[in-house]
Enzyme design. Structure first.
Site, PDB file in Angstrom:
ATOM      1  N   HIS A  72      -8.727   5.784  -5.763  1.00  0.00           N
ATOM      2  CA  HIS A  72      -8.834   4.624  -6.652  1.00  0.00           C
ATOM      3  C   HIS A  72      -9.211   3.371  -5.863  1.00  0.00           C
ATOM      4  O   HIS A  72      -8.573   3.040  -4.871  1.00  0.00           O
ATOM      5  CB  HIS A  72      -7.503   4.370  -7.371  1.00  0.00           C
ATOM      6  CG  HIS A  72      -7.237   5.347  -8.468  1.00  0.00           C
ATOM      7  ND1 HIS A  72      -6.293   5.142  -9.443  1.00  0.00           N
ATOM      8  CD2 HIS A  72      -7.806   6.547  -8.752  1.00  0.00           C
ATOM      9  CE1 HIS A  72      -6.289   6.171 -10.287  1.00  0.00           C
ATOM     10  NE2 HIS A  72      -7.191   7.045  -9.874  1.00  0.00           N
ATOM     11  N   TYR A 201      -0.546  -1.786 -14.562  1.00  0.00           N
ATOM     12  CA  TYR A 201       0.792  -2.365 -14.423  1.00  0.00           C
ATOM     13  C   TYR A 201       0.923  -3.426 -15.506  1.00  0.00           C
ATOM     14  O   TYR A 201       0.079  -4.317 -15.604  1.00  0.00           O
ATOM     15  CB  TYR A 201       0.972  -3.020 -13.050  1.00  0.00           C
ATOM     16  CG  TYR A 201       1.093  -2.030 -11.907  1.00  0.00           C
ATOM     17  CD1 TYR A 201      -0.027  -1.464 -11.305  1.00  0.00           C
ATOM     18  CD2 TYR A 201       2.343  -1.653 -11.410  1.00  0.00           C
ATOM     19  CE1 TYR A 201       0.087  -0.569 -10.253  1.00  0.00           C
ATOM     20  CE2 TYR A 201       2.472  -0.758 -10.349  1.00  0.00           C
ATOM     21  CZ  TYR A 201       1.338  -0.216  -9.780  1.00  0.00           C
ATOM     22  OH  TYR A 201       1.466   0.681  -8.734  1.00  0.00           O
ATOM     23  N   PRO A 293      10.096   0.895  -6.975  1.00  0.00           N
ATOM     24  CA  PRO A 293       8.827   1.636  -6.951  1.00  0.00           C
ATOM     25  C   PRO A 293       7.594   0.847  -7.384  1.00  0.00           C
ATOM     26  O   PRO A 293       6.487   1.395  -7.393  1.00  0.00           O
ATOM     27  CB  PRO A 293       9.089   2.787  -7.932  1.00  0.00           C
ATOM     28  CG  PRO A 293      10.121   2.264  -8.857  1.00  0.00           C
ATOM     29  CD  PRO A 293      10.971   1.317  -8.061  1.00  0.00           C
ATOM     30  N   LYS A 297       5.589   1.944  -2.456  1.00  0.00           N
ATOM     31  CA  LYS A 297       5.601   1.882  -0.988  1.00  0.00           C
ATOM     32  C   LYS A 297       6.526   2.913  -0.325  1.00  0.00           C
ATOM     33  O   LYS A 297       6.464   3.101   0.894  1.00  0.00           O
ATOM     34  CB  LYS A 297       6.044   0.484  -0.525  1.00  0.00           C
ATOM     35  CG  LYS A 297       5.048  -0.613  -0.854  1.00  0.00           C
ATOM     36  CD  LYS A 297       3.852  -0.543   0.066  1.00  0.00           C
ATOM     37  CE  LYS A 297       2.706  -1.388  -0.375  1.00  0.00           C
ATOM     38  NZ  LYS A 297       1.422  -0.709  -0.396  1.00  0.00           N
ATOM     39  N   TYR A 385      -1.075  -4.087  -1.454  1.00  0.00           N
ATOM     40  CA  TYR A 385      -1.073  -2.840  -2.226  1.00  0.00           C
ATOM     41  C   TYR A 385      -1.710  -1.699  -1.421  1.00  0.00           C
ATOM     42  O   TYR A 385      -1.186  -0.583  -1.403  1.00  0.00           O
ATOM     43  CB  TYR A 385      -1.809  -3.040  -3.560  1.00  0.00           C
ATOM     44  CG  TYR A 385      -1.556  -1.927  -4.546  1.00  0.00           C
ATOM     45  CD1 TYR A 385      -0.432  -1.948  -5.374  1.00  0.00           C
ATOM     46  CD2 TYR A 385      -2.414  -0.828  -4.637  1.00  0.00           C
ATOM     47  CE1 TYR A 385      -0.183  -0.914  -6.260  1.00  0.00           C
ATOM     48  CE2 TYR A 385      -2.178   0.203  -5.520  1.00  0.00           C
ATOM     49  CZ  TYR A 385      -1.053   0.155  -6.339  1.00  0.00           C
ATOM     50  OH  TYR A 385      -0.807   1.180  -7.213  1.00  0.00           O
TER      51      TYR A 385
HETATM   52  C1  PHB Z   1       3.613   7.138 -10.042  1.00  0.00           C
HETATM   53  O1  PHB Z   1       2.506   7.621 -10.268  1.00  0.00           O
HETATM   54  O2  PHB Z   1       4.640   7.799 -10.204  1.00  0.00           O
HETATM   55  C2  PHB Z   1       3.699   5.730  -9.582  1.00  0.00           C
HETATM   56  C3  PHB Z   1       2.539   5.048  -9.307  1.00  0.00           C
HETATM   57  C4  PHB Z   1       2.583   3.730  -8.888  1.00  0.00           C
HETATM   58  C5  PHB Z   1       3.810   3.124  -8.739  1.00  0.00           C
HETATM   59  C6  PHB Z   1       4.978   3.817  -8.995  1.00  0.00           C
HETATM   60  C7  PHB Z   1       4.922   5.122  -9.429  1.00  0.00           C
HETATM   61  O3  PHB Z   1       3.849   1.827  -8.348  1.00  0.00           O
END
Ligand code: PHB
Ligand code: APR
Length: 394
Positions: A72, A201, A293, A297, A385
């Site tokens: 990505h 997000y 999460p 990280k 990120y």
């Molecule tokens: C996930 O795909 O489980 C996931 C992806 C990004 C995040 C947290 C969890 O920031």
């Protein structure tokens, strides 16, 4: 039994450390409390920084990740009903992330360990660490009712947040920093195509949401929920209805729903232990620190911890130098605190903190609006990120 390094825990940290040590010709035994299928049943984040993918390549387990993982070059942030794309590639001079589930990383590492014939004791009960303040540490455990002892040079505590290693460090030598957030993430995995080709997000007055994925046919979604919520309260339909309410109309319209394969609620925590070394015992990964999460990280930090640890151990054995093991804790903690800061900050601007009053939401909107219209703001998000370089600030 005798070995050079006893690794406690066969999660991603312990398994990756095992591979790194094996490549360097250092013997290690892994002790794991659970069965392999239990370890593989845990579902966690799925975004790998380039540093982590390079490490997996270095130990020869990157093949399936490159074949099946999704690269990505950006992600979306949705607030105030509008989506904004963070163009990671453009903002970081070409860096990208790899979307590949932690479960799959763990499976690849387990398979490589089995193929190399390296020793792992699953279902090792009552693991205890001894004499790590001397040059001759010992680890004892029970398996099938029999007691065993491993004599070793070092102990690597890769046993996660609830492990035995951190708990065995002398209380007077340890300082713990902790923040528990007043909400959890309700996650749902389903065999449905992701709502968008990249992650979204979401900051919404009803709470944070995240649209993630495992493949072109498997999705992972999350909702911010009160800590008091019980999983039984959330039927699949209730989950999908709530997710739709938090998405923009286009995404809500496009969302494909289906039965959940897994659904669970996880608390959010920022946690760091200092130091990460107690004589001849080291902590790595979740044993030493936890991030919420929001920036994905956790696994990335675990990977760099064990890379630093294996470098230090290689230096010890090949050059008879203790400089690496002496510097391990400080070196890791620098990187850990940077990731802790980003994860805390990203969590703070994206979640609904009802306890802090209506002003908090307004300030978040102003901050997000500023970030989206400032090249510096966008770069701040992007460079954190994709992961700061290992030598950042040196
Ligand atoms: C996930 O795909 O489980 C996931 C992806 C990004 C995040 C947290 C969890 O920031
Ligand atoms: N004896 C033996 N094994 C133990 C013990 C014990 N007393 N206590 C815990 N373990 C094992 C657990 O069963 C688990 O398999 O240690 C392992 C720790 O694995 P993880 O919790 O996955 O931690 P780590 O390998 O550091 O992985 C870090 O996992 O939680 C995510 O977000 C985090 O992505 C990060 C990654």
């Amino acid at each position: 039994m005798k070995t050079q390094v006893t690794i406690i825990g066969a999660g991603p940290s312990g398994l990756l450390l095992g591979q790194l040590l094996h490549k360097a010709g250092i013997d290690a035994v892994i002790l794991e409390r659970q069965r392999p299928d239990y370890v593989l049943g845990r579902i966690r984040a799925g975004v790998l920084e380039q540093v982590a993918t390079e490490l997996l390549d270095e130990v020869g387990v990157g093949e399936r990740m490159h074949a099946e993982g999704l690269v990505h070059g950006g992600f979306d942030m949705l607030f105030n009903g509008v989506r904004h794309r963070i163009d990671l590639e453009k903002l970081t001079d070409g860096k990208k992330v790899m979307v590949y589930g932690q479960t799959e990383v763990t499976r690849d590492l387990m398979d490589a360990r089995t193929a190399a014939g390296l020793p792992t004791v699953y279902q090792a009960a009552n693991v205890q660490v001894h004499d790590f303040d001397t040059k001759t540490p010992r680890v004892t455990y029970e398996k099938d009712g029999q007691s065993h002892t491993i004599d070793c040079d070092f102990i690597a505590g890769c046993d996660g947040f609830h492990g035995v290693c951190r708990a065995s460090a002398p209380r007077s030598a340890i300082k713990e920093y902790e923040k528990v957030y007043p909400f959890g993430w309700l996650g749902l995995l389903s065999d449905t195509p992701p709502v968008h080709h990249e992650l979204i997000y979401v900051n919404h007055p009803r709470g944070f949401a995240l649209c993630s994925q495992r493949s072109e046919t498997r999705s992972r979604y999350y909702l911010q929920v009160p800590l008091t919520d019980k999983i039984e309260q959330w039927s699949d339909d209730a989950f999908w209805d709530e997710l739709k309410l938090r998405l923009d109309p286009e995404a809500a319209e496009k969302l494909v729903t289906g039965p959940s394969l897994e659904k669970s609620i996880a608390p959010l925590r920022s946690f760091v232990t200092e130091p990460l070394r107690f004589g001849r015992m080291f902590l790595a990964g979740d044993a030493g620190h936890i991030v919420p999460p929001t920036g994905a990280k956790g696994l990335n930090l675990a990977a760099t911890d064990v890379k630093y640890l294996s470098n230090a151990l290689v230096e010890f054995y090949s050059e008879k130098s203790e400089a690496g093991i002496d510097g391990y804790s400080e070196r890791c903690l620098k990187r850990i605190w940077r990731a802790e800061r980003f994860s805390w900050w990203f969590t703070s601007i994206m979640h609904n903190f009802t306890d802090e009053g209506a002003i908090n939401g307004k300030l978040q909107q102003a901050e997000l609006d500023y970030l989206m219209h400032s090249e510096a703001g966008l770069k701040t998000i992007a460079e954190n990120y994709v992961g700061l370089p290992l030598n950042f600030g040196e």
